[in-house]
Every structure is written in C-alpha cells, then in structure tokens.
Design a protein around this motif. Structure first.
Motif, short mmCIF file in Angstrom:
data_model
loop_
_atom_site.label_atom_id
_atom_site.label_comp_id
_atom_site.label_asym_id
_atom_site.label_seq_id
_atom_site.Cartn_x
_atom_site.Cartn_y
_atom_site.Cartn_z
N THR A 27 3.50 5.17 2.50
CA THR A 27 4.94 5.40 2.41
C THR A 27 5.40 6.56 3.28
OG1 THR A 27 4.95 4.54 0.14
CG2 THR A 27 6.85 5.86 0.83
N THR A 28 4.73 7.68 3.18
CA THR A 28 5.22 8.89 3.85
C THR A 28 5.33 8.70 5.35
OG1 THR A 28 4.32 10.30 2.11
CG2 THR A 28 4.79 11.33 4.24
N LYS A 29 4.30 8.18 6.00
CA LYS A 29 4.34 8.08 7.46
C LYS A 29 5.38 7.06 7.91
CE LYS A 29 0.48 4.81 8.07
NZ LYS A 29 -0.89 4.65 8.61
N VAL A 30 5.51 5.95 7.16
CA VAL A 30 6.49 4.93 7.55
C VAL A 30 7.91 5.44 7.32
CG1 VAL A 30 7.40 2.64 7.01
CG2 VAL A 30 4.93 2.99 7.23
N VAL A 31 8.15 6.02 6.16
CA VAL A 31 9.49 6.50 5.83
C VAL A 31 9.91 7.63 6.75
CG1 VAL A 31 10.78 7.74 4.05
CG2 VAL A 31 9.51 5.65 3.46
N ASN A 32 9.00 8.53 7.06
CA ASN A 32 9.33 9.61 7.99
C ASN A 32 9.73 9.06 9.36
OD1 ASN A 32 8.86 11.55 6.08
ND2 ASN A 32 6.85 12.13 6.84
N ASP A 67 0.85 -1.19 0.00
CA ASP A 67 0.00 0.00 0.00
C ASP A 67 0.89 1.25 0.00
OD1 ASP A 67 -1.83 2.01 0.36
OD2 ASP A 67 -2.49 1.36 2.36
N PRO A 68 1.28 1.72 -1.17
CA PRO A 68 2.19 2.87 -1.24
C PRO A 68 1.65 4.14 -0.59
CG PRO A 68 2.10 1.74 -3.36
CD PRO A 68 1.02 1.14 -2.50
N SER A 69 0.34 4.21 -0.34
CA SER A 69 -0.19 5.40 0.32
C SER A 69 0.34 5.55 1.75
CB SER A 69 -1.73 5.35 0.35
OG SER A 69 -2.19 4.36 1.26
#
Length: 682
Positions: free
Chosen positions: A180-185, A176-178
C-alpha cells in the motif's frame, strides 16, 4: 520525421510532436464547451457511496469449469505474452533499459489484466512478472511525480496511458496490503502533478479526453480508502478537472444526439468522433456513474447512462449480449463487427455500473456477454483471437470485399494481432475481472451477494468480524442448478441474483421444500444462520426468440445465445518465429450454412456428463452438453464476394427438403449463423 508507435487503440503514423495524426482532433465546438463547463460555486466536495462494494482481489476464486477456463487462458496467449510478444517482452524491468512503451498503452493493458489472472491462478511466474512491472514503474517515477516512459525524454506527456496501470496497481494493493505505502505514495505524487497539469490544460489529447473516467475511479479509490488524508479537496477537484476537460458523456448519451445506425457516413454532432468509437464508448459508460459520485446528480448522471445504455443496445445490440462497432458504432447488421477490446471493457463498465447503481439489467448483460461474446472471439485454446467478431460469420480470412468500412480486411482472422495489437494485450482482463466482480457486499458489509452465476470459492469478513466462506458447485450456464455451501461465524443475509430470463425458479435451504424464488431488484435473499448452510437454487429457462433485422430471428435459452456451428477447415496463415503456438488461422466453411428455420420447431437437449465435469476447453466446437435441434430447410442466401453473408433474406423459399440441424452455444462456435431467416414447415 515520421515514425510508428503503438498508439492508443491504433497503430498510426506520428509526427515529430508525437501526436497521432489519425487520432488527434483539436476542434472543440463552443456549444459543447459551454454545455460542459463546470460551475465552481456548486462543487460538492464529498463522494457518494456505491450501492454495492467490490471484494478485494483474492477473496473470490474460480472453481470447476470456470477455473479450467482461466487455466486455458493462462496456458494460452495471455499467459505467455511476456515470453515472446514484442509489446510486452521488450523491457528489462530488473534495472536495465526500457525499450518498451510500458505506460503508453500496451504495458498498462497487459498489467491490468495479468495482475488478477496471475493471482486467481496462483501462478508464481505471472505474479513475479507483474510485480517486476509494478516495481519498475514506481522506481522510475521522476521528481515531478510523472510515471511513464516519457521520463527523461522530450516526448509529450499525455495522461491516459497510465490509467490501466492504476487499475492494476489498485488490485495488487487489495491483494497484498503490504504494498500500500509505495503505491499510494506514488499515486499521491502523480495526482498532485496531474491536477496542476489539468488546470494548465496540459496532458490532454483525444484519448485522454474520452477515457478520463478511469483516472476518476482511481481518485475515488484513494478517497474511499482514506489514502490521501487531508487532501480530499485535491482529489475531488482533480475529478472535476478531468470531467470538464474531457468529452461530455452526458451529451453523447442524450437521446436526441445518439446515432440509431452505422455512423461511418454520419457527422458527429459535437465534432468529437472518438466518442462514437466502440472501445471509447465501452470505457465511457463508466463516466456518468463515476460523475454521479462527486456531483450527486442522480437524474443527470445515473438516469442518463441508464437510458443511454438502453439506446446503445436498442440500436446497435447483438444477440450475444454485446453491441456492434467495427471501430465505430455499426448498427445491427449481422456481418458488421464487434471488437474484442470492446467486449472486455463493456464487461468491466457493466460491473462498475451495477456496483454504483444496483440496477440488475447491468449484471444480466455482463453475464450474457461473458458467456457468449467473449469466448466466441477466441479459439478454444485461447492462442488466437479476432479483432472483430460477427454474429453471422461464414469465413474468418482476409476479406475481399471487406464488410468493415473503418477496419482492415484482416480483422476477423483468428491470430496474434489481426488488424491492431491492442486486443492482444487487453483481452486478458475479461475472465479475471468477471470472476472478481462476481460477488459484492452491501455498503454496511452486512450482506454478501452472488452476482454472476457460476462455480466459485469465496472467503471474506463481513460486518462484526463475521468470517464467511462460500462454495458454489455448479456447471452453470451449462446447467440450471447451483448448490451453495456457506460456513459463517455469525448470522447474515446472503443474496443471489435471479436472472431476468428465469422461468419457475426455486430455492431450497438445508434440505427443506423447494420454494419459488422471490427476487427484489433482481436479488433473492436468504437469512443464513451461524454454522453451515446449504442452498440449492434451480433456475430453469425457456427457449426464446429474439426478433432481428430483415425479419430474421435469434435463438436463446437462458443466458446462452445459440448458433449453427458451421463445419470448417483451418489454414495457418502465419506463425510467430519465437512461439509456434501463436498462429494466424484462416477458417473456411466445408458444409452448407444457408438455412431458414421454423421457429416453432425447436427442441432443447441437455446431455450433462454423469461425471459432473465438463470437457476442456468447454467453449470449443462440439463440446457443449447443451444443444437445440431446429427444423431447417436450405435456401438461396447470397454472399458478398466470397467472405461474408448478405443480410438474411426475407420470406425465403426452401430449395430442398426440411431437415434437422443442431444449434450450439454461440461461444463454442468460430464460424456461425446466429441470425436466421424463417420458414413455416407445412
């Protein structure tokens, strides 16, 4: 003050410092530190490519009997742990208080396995549970970047417990690429903190020092996907810090130091005994391929783990494909144990080794482990599991005397948490990760490779926007034939692994004449045109004999190891108060098992059902369509106490008339003889 916590693969007493008394060993010999010291002047701040790339979670789904096998796991213990099991169910992830040490070990393990389990089964309940776990952990990251239950406490901050969580979160982003931002941050904040801690010598204890490679894999995932732009130097420096504050796997796998038998009475040459711990070795096999990617030293890293892998299975290997370690390396004795955590971690490490190196020996062994050792240590319905399995296992009960020098006598009972609870929460990663790693692509994404043979549905996009779907219809390993249907928008090269045990394999494309397979480095290539292509692959094998200790033998055909399935009775020793299906089971033999076999009198039988489907669960007694008839005679074979067999007798005499016995795939047996003495039928 002494209290108990679920402690990194064990359940030990802890002191007020939180360090495991039975685990922690601060001694680090000077010779190892010197040999393992990084040379900053020689750092290469790039990451080498892999030989093959994994596909994102959700690209490969199980079909046929393999889908049913994952359904059995989902309907069994793995899929219900969140409902009742203390180490998983004691957390209010919706915003209340966390009572559960979610990132010390248990939660990380559970999350890592149940993320792909839930997605591959499209199970909304499990997917909601893992989503809640992810959101809870990230939302409770503190201002320093730390992730974990130590937030807001005075507990020491050790790094390792987060690593399986990282692996699970990476899989969620792939699916689920949506997210990405919270996990990567969250990852970037944690990496910055961890780098500072490592430079200061903080966050380290013996389990972190042995399992540093899993953090390196996360860092390389960040690097490969450009998830930390401008911070590549920080990522690679953190990789180096992990390696050079961690245990020296390049020395552990060096031939002159590697143990050739059981280690319980052997001093560790590095004073680092946890490097001979079975699960640490299973995870540590990823360390050198991970190191190679940032050192670019093929000989010292890929070469060393290749020879070390061979040493491990030469001196400790089992016919089931796995190696023996009843807590620590155990040699080749047929009644010495193998831990379930070790099984699933070796499968994952072998997949990673193949993806980095491209050596087919890793893929051959992972497939053998998956179809033998993994199901052998679980009941057919997957509600009960062992801590330790044995190749010759004549009873599963509280063992007195105990054949396991460093594990408890309850270790081979089938239950909820025999001996230690770690395998309960960690074993669910086995089947899902085997499935997700069963297809890989070339680095330029021009080729799709079917690696682990079985029934699958695949959809992916190759280079040039080439959308490809693949359906593999097969009952392998219970059949030799695979029929693969490919639909592609553009031409590409499809590759399929031909196992090393194949004899006389053939392939037919679009109804053409069958031709002999011609694998290169284990892979047969087919040029696939745009549109629909049908491939029929036949991979027959012969019955083979493996020489084992005490002049005994093991029997194989293809990927499957065969064993005498000892008839048994069953006694319930314990039952969970909240979940009656979670039981501890004692198995005792109800028929003779002491046989020698004539290795020249073996007959293979294949009774595949005309329906084209297999019974469920296929890995249970009497349900396999494949058997081998052996000519056997009863012999005197001593037992130790009443719970385990002595080593197979050499040149035994028959005590009765020769008779036929039936051998079944080892994974279907729960009591078994799989290493047999021999005799010659006159």
């Amino acid at each position: 003050m002494i209290f108990r916590l679920f402690c990194h693969g064990t359940s030990h007493a802890r002191g007020s410092s939180g360090a495991c008394w039975a685990c922690y060993r601060p001694e680090r010999t000077l010779v190892i530190v010197k040999a393992h010291t990084r040379q900053d002047a020689n750092l290469d701040f790039t990451v080498a490519p892999k030989a093959f790339l994994s596909l994102p979670l959700g690209s490969v789904y199980p079909a046929g009997w393999l889908h049913d096998q994952l359904a059995v796991q989902t309907n069994g213990l793995a899929g219900h742990e969140h409902d009742f099991y203390d180490y998983v169910s004691k957390t209010d992830w919706t915003g209340g208080t966390s009572f559960y040490s979610s990132l010390e070990e248990a939660g990380s393990y559970w999350f890592n396995g149940m993320v792909p389990n839930g997605i591959l089964m499209k199970d909304a309940t499990i997917m909601a549970q893992t989503q809640a776990f992810l959101d809870y952990v990230i939302s409770h990251q503190d201002s320093t970047g730390w992730l974990g239950p130590e937030v807001g406490t005075n507990k020491p901050r050790y790094l390792w417990g987060r690593y399986p969580f990282f692996l699970g979160a990476m899989q969620m982003v792939e699916y689920d690429p949506s997210q990405t931002t919270k996990v990567v941050n969250a990852f970037n904040k944690f990496i910055s903190l961890a780098n500072t801690m490592l430079h200061a010598g903080q966050g380290l204890e013996d389990w972190t020092r042995t399992r540093w490679e899993d953090f390196v894999i996360m860092l390389q995932w960040m690097y490969d996907n450009n998830y930390s732009p401008g911070n590549e130097t920080l990522l690679i420096d953190t990789m180096h810090q992990l390696k050079y504050t961690g245990d020296p796997w390049e020395l552990v796998f060096e031939q002159q130091y590697f143990p050739t038998g059981p280690v319980e009475n052997t001093p560790n040459p590095f004073n680092l005994p946890l490097t001979w711990h079975g699960v640490n070795l299973a995870e540590g096999m990823k360390a050198l391929p991970a190191t190679y990617r940032f050192t670019h030293n093929q000989s010292a890293d890929l070469g060393r783990i290749s020879s070390g892998w061979d040493l491990l299975f030469q001196y400790h290997g089992r016919p089931s494909g796995i190696y023996g370690a009843d807590e620590y390396l155990a040699g080749q004795g047929a009644v010495r144990g193998t831990e379930l955590c070790l099984v699933v971690e070796t499968m994952f490490s072998g997949s990673y080794l193949y993806q980095v190196s491209g050596d087919p020996k890793y893929a051959d062994r992972v497939e053998r482990i998956a179809y033998n050792a993994l199901p052998a240590t679980l009941t057919g319905n997957m509600w009960s599991r062992q801590y330790l399995q044995q190749q010759n296992q004549i009873a599963a009960q509280n063992m007195n005397p105990n054949p396991f020098p460093l594990d408890g006598p309850y270790s081979n009972v089938f239950g909820l948490e025999p001996n230690y609870p770690c395998c309960t929460v960690n074993h669910p990663q086995g089947w899902p990760k085997f499935i997700t790693n069963s297809f890989v692509v070339s680095p330029d994404r021009s080729s799709l490779v079917h690696l682990y043979l079985g029934p699958y549905n695949v959809k992916t996009t190759l280079a040039g926007g080439n959308v490809v779907s693949v359906n593999v219809n097969t009952m392998y390993p219970f059949s030799d034939t695979l029929t693969t249907t490919i639909n592609a928008q553009k031409p590409f090269v499809y590759k399929v692994r031909v196992p090393s045990w194949t004899v006389g394999g053939t392939i037919s494309v679009n109804g053409g004449a069958a031709k002999a397979v011609a694998p290169v480095n284990g892979l047969h290539s087919v040029k696939v045109a745009a549109g629909k292509t049908t491939i029929v692959l036949d991979l027959p094998a012969e019955v083979t004999i493996e020489q084992r200790p005490n002049s005994s033998i093991a029997i194989h055909r293809g990927v499957l190891n065969y064993a005498f399935d000892i008839p048994r009775n069953q006694t319930i020793l314990a039952q969970n108060a909240q979940q009656p299906m979670a039981v501890d089971l004692q198995f005792e033999a109800t028929a003779p098992w002491a046989y020698a076999i004539d290795p020249t009198k073996l007959t293979f039988h294949n009774t595949l059902p005309a329906s084209g489907s297999l019974p469920s669960p296929v890995f249970d007694s009497g349900l396999s369509p494949l058997t081998i008839t052996a000519v056997a005679c009863p012999i005197d074979w001593p037992i130790a106490g009443s719970t385990f067999a002595a080593p197979p007798p050499v040149k035994p005499s028959c005590t009765g008339t020769a008779q036929n016995i039936t051998l079944s795939p080892l994974g279907t047996t729960k009591l078994r003889i799989s290493e047999f003495p021999t005799f010659t039928l006159s």
